[in-house]
Enzyme design. Structure first.
Site, mmCIF file in Angstrom:
data_model
loop_
_atom_site.group_PDB
_atom_site.id
_atom_site.type_symbol
_atom_site.label_atom_id
_atom_site.label_comp_id
_atom_site.label_asym_id
_atom_site.label_seq_id
_atom_site.Cartn_x
_atom_site.Cartn_y
_atom_site.Cartn_z
ATOM 1 N N LYS A 174 4.038 -8.912 2.397
ATOM 2 C CA LYS A 174 4.816 -9.253 1.050
ATOM 3 C C LYS A 174 5.888 -8.223 0.696
ATOM 4 O O LYS A 174 6.871 -8.530 0.123
ATOM 5 C CB LYS A 174 3.705 -9.012 -0.019
ATOM 6 C CG LYS A 174 2.536 -9.983 0.248
ATOM 7 C CD LYS A 174 1.601 -9.999 -0.865
ATOM 8 C CE LYS A 174 0.832 -8.507 -0.798
ATOM 9 N NZ LYS A 174 -0.187 -8.212 0.157
ATOM 10 N N ARG A 182 -4.551 -10.262 -8.333
ATOM 11 C CA ARG A 182 -5.493 -9.668 -7.160
ATOM 12 C C ARG A 182 -6.810 -10.273 -7.247
ATOM 13 O O ARG A 182 -7.917 -10.044 -6.425
ATOM 14 C CB ARG A 182 -5.529 -8.156 -6.677
ATOM 15 C CG ARG A 182 -4.766 -7.801 -5.658
ATOM 16 C CD ARG A 182 -4.922 -6.180 -5.313
ATOM 17 N NE ARG A 182 -4.561 -5.855 -4.006
ATOM 18 C CZ ARG A 182 -3.408 -5.469 -3.587
ATOM 19 N NH1 ARG A 182 -2.427 -5.561 -4.334
ATOM 20 N NH2 ARG A 182 -3.378 -4.915 -2.361
ATOM 21 N N ARG A 225 1.597 0.360 10.950
ATOM 22 C CA ARG A 225 2.190 0.933 9.815
ATOM 23 C C ARG A 225 1.442 2.294 9.524
ATOM 24 O O ARG A 225 2.172 3.164 8.930
ATOM 25 C CB ARG A 225 1.961 -0.161 8.678
ATOM 26 C CG ARG A 225 2.559 0.524 7.355
ATOM 27 C CD ARG A 225 2.463 -0.426 6.302
ATOM 28 N NE ARG A 225 1.036 -0.653 5.939
ATOM 29 C CZ ARG A 225 0.780 -1.493 4.701
ATOM 30 N NH1 ARG A 225 1.337 -2.449 4.229
ATOM 31 N NH2 ARG A 225 -0.579 -1.620 4.462
ATOM 32 N N ARG A 266 0.009 6.221 5.239
ATOM 33 C CA ARG A 266 -0.507 5.881 3.900
ATOM 34 C C ARG A 266 -1.811 6.453 3.792
ATOM 35 O O ARG A 266 -2.907 6.048 4.853
ATOM 36 C CB ARG A 266 -0.247 4.468 3.653
ATOM 37 C CG ARG A 266 0.622 4.106 2.479
ATOM 38 C CD ARG A 266 0.908 2.661 2.373
ATOM 39 N NE ARG A 266 -0.263 1.829 2.003
ATOM 40 C CZ ARG A 266 -0.301 0.612 1.532
ATOM 41 N NH1 ARG A 266 1.045 0.127 1.471
ATOM 42 N NH2 ARG A 266 -1.559 -0.025 1.244
ATOM 43 N N ARG A 296 -10.039 -3.322 2.388
ATOM 44 C CA ARG A 296 -9.180 -4.126 1.887
ATOM 45 C C ARG A 296 -9.306 -5.666 2.333
ATOM 46 O O ARG A 296 -8.900 -6.408 1.265
ATOM 47 C CB ARG A 296 -7.754 -3.515 2.037
ATOM 48 C CG ARG A 296 -7.420 -2.322 1.177
ATOM 49 C CD ARG A 296 -6.669 -1.293 1.565
ATOM 50 N NE ARG A 296 -5.336 -1.777 1.897
ATOM 51 C CZ ARG A 296 -4.663 -1.253 2.834
ATOM 52 N NH1 ARG A 296 -4.988 -0.345 3.600
ATOM 53 N NH2 ARG A 296 -3.388 -1.616 3.110
HETATM 54 P P1 ADP Z 1 -1.729 -3.909 0.723
HETATM 55 O O1 ADP Z 1 -1.049 -4.944 0.315
HETATM 56 O O2 ADP Z 1 -1.253 -3.195 2.146
HETATM 57 O O3 ADP Z 1 -2.894 -3.753 0.631
HETATM 58 P P2 ADP Z 1 -0.818 -2.546 -1.867
HETATM 59 O O4 ADP Z 1 0.289 -1.413 -1.870
HETATM 60 O O5 ADP Z 1 -0.449 -3.837 -2.346
HETATM 61 O O6 ADP Z 1 -1.273 -2.600 -0.323
HETATM 62 O O7 ADP Z 1 -2.182 -2.028 -2.626
HETATM 63 C C1 ADP Z 1 -2.576 -0.672 -2.441
HETATM 64 C C2 ADP Z 1 -3.818 -0.468 -3.213
HETATM 65 O O8 ADP Z 1 -3.358 -0.376 -4.653
HETATM 66 C C3 ADP Z 1 -4.925 -1.674 -3.260
HETATM 67 O O9 ADP Z 1 -5.552 -1.388 -2.011
HETATM 68 C C4 ADP Z 1 -5.548 -1.171 -4.610
HETATM 69 O O10 ADP Z 1 -6.388 -0.166 -4.684
HETATM 70 C C5 ADP Z 1 -4.424 -0.998 -5.509
HETATM 71 N N1 ADP Z 1 -3.893 -2.160 -6.210
HETATM 72 C C6 ADP Z 1 -2.429 -2.690 -6.021
HETATM 73 N N2 ADP Z 1 -2.392 -3.619 -6.848
HETATM 74 C C7 ADP Z 1 -3.652 -3.976 -7.456
HETATM 75 C C8 ADP Z 1 -4.094 -4.731 -8.422
HETATM 76 N N3 ADP Z 1 -3.227 -6.048 -8.790
HETATM 77 N N4 ADP Z 1 -5.161 -4.635 -8.842
HETATM 78 C C9 ADP Z 1 -6.119 -3.502 -8.618
HETATM 79 N N5 ADP Z 1 -5.668 -2.846 -7.722
HETATM 80 C C10 ADP Z 1 -4.459 -2.836 -7.067
#
Ligand code: ADP
Length: 188
Positions: A13, A88, A127, A133, A144
């Protein structure tokens, strides 16, 4: 163009949003990036989010909605946005609906990037080596993916019912996937 990109962690994404923002001329809003910026700044919100993110769990819906509302209030979203990482769960899908209705900016399209779990694990491991990260360790990745299956996958049905969802095969070269998304947006 107001677009939501959906897909599991590691589905690309962020990569695709970075490319699409040039073509579409709209900002890329990544809730993960917004949260990581708060963590890096050591803000109260960042301090609250840090451990939750490291465990691979979801940060509270209230925090996310507040953050998103303030981001969508900025001038650069006048032409639209690419939203990545939100919604999410179903509560966030409802909240987004309400927020966009309130500001009179309904979504134009929702694109789901489909990638099989085995490949996700492989990509995130790659990654992790490249970016380091905090949440790309095996335990957090497993969490996740579980959170995705339990809480995020139902959001696909939410947008399917609205008729705004297009599913894309997220396996291929970056160029191929960008082209698939752009083709889907033309139809939308
Ligand atoms: P990825 O798509 O690799 O899981 P992101 O950068 O989108 O990584 O998100 C990293 C973390 O940030 C998530 O695992 C969560 O803890 C938090 N996060 C991101 N977006 C949300 C959301 N919409 N609601 C709750 N937590 C979020």
């Amino acid at each position: 163009m107001r677009l939501v990109l959906l897909g599991p962690p590691g589905s690309g994404k962020g990569t695709q949003a970075t490319r699409l923002k040039e073509t579409l001329g709209v900002p890329h809003i990544s809730t993960g990036d917004l949260l990581r910026a708060e963590v890096a700044a050591g803000s109260p919100l960042g301090l609250q989010a840090k451990e939750v993110m490291a465990r691979g769990e979801l940060v509270s819906d209230d925090i996310l909605l507040g953050m998103l509302e303030s981001r969508l209030g900025r001038d650069d979203v006048a032409k639209g946005f690419i939203l990545d990482g939100y919604p999410r769960n179903l509560a966030q899908a409802d909240a987004l609906d309400g927020l966009l209705a309130k500001i009179g900016q309904p979504l134009d399209a929702v694109v789901q990037l489909d990638v099989a779990t085995d490949l996700l694990v492989e990509r995130i491991a790659g990654r992790a080596q490249a970016e380091g990260r905090a949440d790309d360790n095996p335990e957090s990745v497993r969490k996740r993916l579980q959170v995705y299956n339990d809480s995020t996958a139902p959001v696909i049905g939410f947008f399917e019912n609205r008729g705004t969802l297009t599913r894309i095969d997220g396996v291929g070269t970056m160029d191929e996937i960008t082209a698939r998304i752009l083709a889907a947006l033309k139809k939308a």
